[in-house]
Scaffold this motif. Structure first.
Motif, PDB file in Angstrom:
ATOM      1  N   VAL A   1       3.745   5.389  -9.293  1.00  0.00           N
ATOM      2  CA  VAL A   1       3.228   6.272  -8.455  1.00  0.00           C
ATOM      3  C   VAL A   1       1.415   6.523  -9.584  1.00  0.00           C
ATOM      4  CG1 VAL A   1       2.916   8.477  -7.848  1.00  0.00           C
ATOM      5  CG2 VAL A   1       5.226   7.900  -8.371  1.00  0.00           C
ATOM      6  N   SER A   2       0.826   6.200  -8.272  1.00  0.00           N
ATOM      7  CA  SER A   2      -0.786   6.665  -8.909  1.00  0.00           C
ATOM      8  C   SER A   2      -1.992   7.143  -7.422  1.00  0.00           C
ATOM      9  CB  SER A   2      -1.573   5.044  -8.760  1.00  0.00           C
ATOM     10  OG  SER A   2      -1.121   4.036  -7.434  1.00  0.00           O
ATOM     11  N   SER A   3      -2.651   7.310  -8.000  1.00  0.00           N
ATOM     12  CA  SER A   3      -3.190   8.488  -7.292  1.00  0.00           C
ATOM     13  C   SER A   3      -4.396   7.911  -7.432  1.00  0.00           C
ATOM     14  CB  SER A   3      -3.362   9.662  -7.127  1.00  0.00           C
ATOM     15  OG  SER A   3      -4.185  10.336  -6.310  1.00  0.00           O
ATOM     16  N   PHE A   4      -5.680   7.174  -6.732  1.00  0.00           N
ATOM     17  CA  PHE A   4      -7.376   7.236  -7.316  1.00  0.00           C
ATOM     18  C   PHE A   4      -8.389   7.502  -5.412  1.00  0.00           C
ATOM     19  CE2 PHE A   4      -5.049   3.178  -5.493  1.00  0.00           C
ATOM     20  CZ  PHE A   4      -5.217   2.720  -4.697  1.00  0.00           C
ATOM     21  N   ASP A   5      -9.425   7.019  -6.282  1.00  0.00           N
ATOM     22  CA  ASP A   5     -10.203   7.371  -4.882  1.00  0.00           C
ATOM     23  C   ASP A   5     -10.805   6.177  -4.775  1.00  0.00           C
ATOM     24  OD1 ASP A   5     -12.707   7.750  -3.245  1.00  0.00           O
ATOM     25  OD2 ASP A   5     -13.739   8.907  -5.166  1.00  0.00           O
ATOM     26  N   TRP A   6     -10.271   5.543  -3.567  1.00  0.00           N
ATOM     27  CA  TRP A   6     -10.550   4.009  -3.015  1.00  0.00           C
ATOM     28  C   TRP A   6     -11.577   3.892  -2.957  1.00  0.00           C
ATOM     29  CZ3 TRP A   6     -11.795   1.910   1.513  1.00  0.00           C
ATOM     30  CH2 TRP A   6     -12.297   2.802   1.938  1.00  0.00           C
ATOM     31  N   VAL A   7     -12.869   5.014  -2.614  1.00  0.00           N
ATOM     32  CA  VAL A   7     -13.951   4.091  -2.163  1.00  0.00           C
ATOM     33  C   VAL A   7     -14.618   3.907  -3.620  1.00  0.00           C
ATOM     34  CG1 VAL A   7     -16.060   4.762  -1.403  1.00  0.00           C
ATOM     35  CG2 VAL A   7     -14.277   5.645   0.069  1.00  0.00           C
TER      36      VAL A   7
END
Length: 593
Positions: free
Chosen positions: A188-194
């Motif tokens: 599971v990962s969450s990130f600011d893709w910009v």
């Protein structure tokens, strides 16, 4: 200077120097007289009664009027788009004060309508699709060729992540700035893709079926092997919801603060994340739920079944609100556009159909495919994406159907596609596969002009907190989730025919049935004959009371009907009795009495 001539003075952490001068050495300085200069020019006499300058707001108004004359005229169809209705007639207002007040209000409303219509001039950004040259087809363009012909900022949005814990499910945040990935093997990962800034990355060490952001990107939910877990953006476990068991699919309703889930046993559940309580939890009798999407316009959940039927569900109704037979074969995918106007379904019969979800009539368009579609998705500007195994095809017009000879774009994704979403307010299609994630450039698919008060991709921390508070204050209760949201603002008034039928029904009423449950029989007291006699006595008494009430109601209706035909005022029967105060009544009432 020596030590006698220079002294020091401390102030805080700074040191200032000042000269020490002997008073005997001070010389008197004579002031030079000012030299008078002759004035060469005209002498203007200033009158005392000078006109006062205009006030600042009057000056702005005068200049604004000059600018107003040069402004272009607004087309009528744009003004009608922002018009709030006809003006209120002031003829019915008696007092002069309120009449002028209403006229001022109408002027303000007209000005607001005009300003709202002029804001469209500021929305200069429009979606731009690729236009092919003669002899070329846009479907033949590769992503590398598109990235080479766009600006650097847009080209940087094309990237690919090779991951080893797939297949993956994915979800974008509401403003399209953050990306959440969940692998079937626990990643599971969450990130600011910009900016490619990682918020958190972890392995939960068990199967992850689906992931979803909540009302803010700092909290997200993971449907793991047994229960649903909620984490923050640092990877810290906040809650474990054990009442949501073996969940397959999740959807979050942002305006209702509801986390909707469907599990392997066919149960639908709605969790209010603001108070932490389940507002609905019941079985659908449809078997395992694997296809579920929400209608953004009204919050209704659309489920796809194995019989080709799409059923729509609300948390406060245990039966489906509506059912729609879409395909003769089991459904493979479905989705709803962000306006809540079109429902797109795909079945194993290798067809994709577009339906009007508001009227639930016949399909507006049909697409014939070579293989059954595994995923379907619609962008904010009506670009339809269809995945068939490893390939992804995009059509730039949603309701073209069989008239679409060639797709707008076609891309080979390398492996089987397990998830697909359009990024809000961006020309990006996110595709999650068994080997990771990749973003595709789809020119013209995203909405270029966003409402910063609704979804702001450039949102700061303080703005996010304020938006969260306002969203909680404006939360819509779960009881208001219906197929037609406009029914809530209407009044349910009985029609004239219903009133007439209700009066006529009095003449055909049947006496109510009397059911008597005798008390426990005591030894040596009474018998069956006495119990039957008592029961008949009670029935006869109730029947007489009912007949008397019906007779009285009939008399009132007949009297009212006679008075209506004669045109005279109706006087109830209770008021026809003589009284001492009758001498104070008008003569016509005495005559009737």
């Amino acid at each position: 200077m020596g030590e006698d001539e220079v002294g020091t003075k401390k102030k805080g952490n700074k040191r200032y120097f000042q000269e020490v001068v002997d008073e005997s050495e001070v010389k008197k300085i004579k002031h030079r007289p000012k030299i008078k200069q002759e004035f060469k020019g005209e002498i203007i006499k200033v009158e005392q009664n000078v006109q006062k300058p205009l006030k600042p707001h009057l000056k702005r108004k005068k200049g604004y009027q000059k600018y107003e004359d040069k402004r272009p005229n607004i087309p009528k169809h744009i003004l009608d788009k922002y018009n709030r209705g006809e003006n209120v007639e002031v003829d019915g207002i008696k007092t002069k004060y309120f009449k002028e007040k209403q006229q001022r209000k109408e002027v303000y409303l007209e000005y607001a309508t005009e300003q709202a219509a002029r804001t469209e001039l500021l929305l200069t950004e429009q979606q731009g699709f690729i236009e092919a040259d003669e002899g070329e087809v846009t479907a033949e363009y590769r992503q590398e060729e598109i990235a080479a012909n766009v600006d650097i900022q847009s080209a940087s949005k094309l990237f690919k992540l090779n991951l080893e814990f797939g297949p993956y499910s994915m979800r974008y945040s509401r403003n399209g700035r953050h990306l959440l990935l969940g692998g079937r093997k626990g990643h599971v990962s969450s990130f600011d893709w910009v900016t490619k800034k990682m918020h958190c990355e972890m392995n939960v060490m068990e199967e992850v079926a689906d992931v979803s952001y909540l009302h803010v990107h700092t909290m997200f939910a993971c449907a793991q092997k047994d229960h649903v877990y909620i984490y923050d953006n640092q990877g810290t476990e906040l809650h474990c919801i054990k009442r949501m068991y073996r969940v397959n699919r999740m959807e979050f309703l942002p305006y209702h603060f509801l986390l909707a889930t469907g599990n392997k046993d066919g149960y639908l559940s709605w969790l209010d994340v603001s108070i932490g309580e389940l507002v609905g939890n019941y079985g659908t009798k449809l078997g395992e739920i694997r296809i579920m999407r929400q209608n953004p316009s009204n919050g209704v959940l659309c489920l796809g079944g194995g019989k080709g039927v799409v059923s729509m569900w609300s948390p406060k109704v245990r039966e489906p609100l509506a059912k729609l037979l879409c395909h003769p074969t089991p459904l493979s995918a479905l989705t709803v556009d962000h306006k809540g106007q079109h429902l797109i379904t795909a079945g194993l019969d290798r067809k994709v159909k577009v339906w009007d979800i508001r009227s639930l009539n016949g399909p507006l368009a049909k697409y014939k495919l070579r293989l059954p579609a595994s995923q379907v998705e619609v962008s904010q500007k009506g670009v339809l994406a269809i995945c068939q195994g490893n390939y992804c095809e995009l059509y730039h017009n949603l309701i073209m159907g069989e008239n679409a000879s060639r797709p707008y774009l076609r891309q080979h994704c390398g492996s089987f596609v397990h998830g697909m979403r359009f990024c809000p307010y961006e020309d990006i299609l996110g595709v999650s596969t068994a080997n990771g994630f990749q973003s595709l450039l789809v020119p013209g698919s995203g909405e270029p002009n966003y409402d910063a008060l609704e979804d702001n991709p450039m949102q700061t921390k303080s703005q996010r907190r304020e938006h969260e508070v306002h969203s909680l204050l404006e939360k819509i209760p779960a009881e208001l989730i219906t197929l037609d949201p406009n029914e809530i603002a209407t009044v349910d008034e009985p029609t004239l025919q219903e009133k007439i039928d209700a009066k006529r029904a009095i003449f055909f009423l049947k006496p109510p049935e009397v059911q008597m449950n005798s008390r426990r029989k005591m030894k040596g007291k009474g018998g069956s004959a006495n119990a039957a006699r008592n029961k008949q006595i009670v029935k006869d008494q109730k029947r007489k009371e009912f007949i008397a009430d019906v007779r009285e109601a009939k008399k009132k209706i007949i009297e009212a009907h006679k008075v209506d035909e004669s045109g005279e005022d109706f006087i109830p029967l209770e008021e026809t009795k003589q009284s001492v105060l009758d001498r104070f009544k008008p003569k016509n009432l005495k005559r009737k009495a």
